[in-house]
Design an enzyme around this catalytic site. Structure first.
Site, PDB file in Angstrom:
ATOM      1  N   LYS A 115       0.997  -1.140   0.019  1.00 44.35           N
ATOM      2  CA  LYS A 115       0.013   0.013   0.041  1.00 44.35           C
ATOM      3  C   LYS A 115       0.898   1.094  -0.376  1.00 44.35           C
ATOM      4  CE  LYS A 115      -4.344  -0.445   2.234  1.00 44.35           C
ATOM      5  NZ  LYS A 115      -5.004  -0.234   3.592  1.00 44.35           N
TER       6      LYS A 115
HETATM    7  C1  E4P Z   1      -8.244   0.278   3.416  1.00 52.75           C
HETATM    8  O1  E4P Z   1      -7.520  -0.525   2.798  1.00 52.75           O
HETATM    9  C2  E4P Z   1      -8.146   0.812   4.645  1.00 52.75           C
HETATM   10  O2  E4P Z   1      -7.663   0.067   5.582  1.00 52.75           O
HETATM   11  C3  E4P Z   1      -9.628   1.255   5.356  1.00 52.75           C
HETATM   12  O3  E4P Z   1     -10.750   0.756   4.661  1.00 52.75           O
HETATM   13  C4  E4P Z   1      -9.846   2.407   6.230  1.00 52.75           C
HETATM   14  O4  E4P Z   1     -11.258   2.409   6.754  1.00 52.75           O
HETATM   15  P1  E4P Z   1     -11.577   3.552   7.926  1.00 52.75           P
HETATM   16  O5  E4P Z   1     -11.735   4.816   7.129  1.00 52.75           O
HETATM   17  O6  E4P Z   1     -12.650   2.892   8.684  1.00 52.75           O
HETATM   18  O7  E4P Z   1     -10.151   3.626   8.683  1.00 52.75           O
END
Ligand code: E4P
Length: 217
Positions: free
Chosen positions: A84
C-alpha cells in the site's frame, strides 16, 4: 464484486476465512496498531497463511527511495503481499518504479478521481477510494467509486477499484451497484451482510413447525 477483509485481527480473519467468501485482506498501520502488535512481518505472514489472496501491507516511509526499499522488504515476506502506497507525488514515483518491477501496489488514501487516474497511469494494481471518510466530511464517497469505475472502463485501465473505508452493509450494496471490483469490509460488516431478521424468524418457524409434528410421531 469480490470481498476483502479490512482488519489485522487474526481471529476475525480465521473466522471470516471459514465462510469461503473472502478473497483478500487489507491492513493499515492503524489496524495493526489496534491489535497492539508491532511485529508486522509476523502479522502479515500469519494472515497469508490463512487467506489465499492479496494481503495489503502499507509502507510508512515518505521518500520515494525509502518507500521502494520498504515495499521490497514487505513484498519479500509472502508472494501474496500487495504494497500500500499513500497518494502523493512521491507515492506516485514509488508506485511507478515498483509496478515496473512487477511489485503490486494498492494506491491508498484516494479521495478524488484525479488521484485514482494517476494511480492507474503509474501502474497500480489497485486504487482504494475511502468511502466512509468522504461521507464523514459531507461528500458522497460512493459517487467517487462509481466515477472511478466508469472512467477506468472508458479507458480500459486494468487497475482494480477497491471500495475502502466501508462502514455498513448499505455501503457494500452500493459498491456492488457502482461496479467496484472489490469491497474491503470490517468483520462486523461482513457479519451484518449475512444476517436478516426474516431469515432468523423463518428458521425458527421451520424448526417449531417440524418439532410440533415430530413430537406426535
Ligand atoms: C483500506 O484499505 C483501509 O484500511 C480502510 O478501509 C480504512 O477505513 P477507515 O476509514 O474505517 O479507517
Amino acid at each position: 464484486m469480490r470481498i476483502f477483509l479490512d482488519t489485522a485481527n487474526i481471529e476475525e480473519i480465521r473466522e471470516a476465512g471459514k465462510l469461503g467468501v473472502v478473497s483478500g485482506v487489507t491492513t493499515n498501520p492503524s489496524l495493526v496498531a489496534k491489535e497492539e502488535r508491532a511485529d508486522l512481518k509476523a502479522v502479515i505472514q500469519e494472515i497469508s497463511s490463512i487467506i489465499d489472496g492479496p494481503i495489503s501491507a502499507e509502507v510508512l516511509s515518505t521518500e520515494p527511495e525509502a518507500m521502494i526499499t520498504e515495499a521490497k522488504e514487505l513484498s519479500s515476506w509472502s508472494p501474496n503481499v500487495v504494497v500500500k502506497i499513500p497518494v502523493s507525488a512521491k507515492g506516485l514515483e514509488a508506485t511507478s518504479a515498483l509496478s515496473k518491477e512487477g511489485i503490486k501496489v494498492n494506491f491508498t488514501l484516494c479521495f478524488s478521481l484525479n488521484q485514482a487516474i494517476l494511480g492507474a497511469l503509474a501502474g497500480a494494481k489497485y486504487v482504494s477510494p475511502f468511502v466512509g471518510r468522504l461521507d464523514d466530511v459531507g461528500h458522497d464517497g460512493m459517487q467517487l467509486v462509481a466515477e472511478i469505475v466508469k472512467v477506468f472502463q472508458l479507458y480500459d485501465f486494468s487497475t482494480e477499484v477497491i471500495a475502502a473505508s466501508i462502514r455498513h452493509p448499505l455501503h457494500c450494496i452500493a459498491a456492488a451497484k457502482a461496479g467496484a471490483h472489490i469491497a474491503t469490509v470490517p468483520y462486523p460488516v461482513l457479519i451484518q451482510m449475512i444476517r436478516h431478521p426474516l431469515t432468523d424468524v423463518g428458521v425458527a418457524r421451520f424448526a417449531q413447525d417440524w418439532q410440533r409434528v415430530a413430537s406426535r410421531i
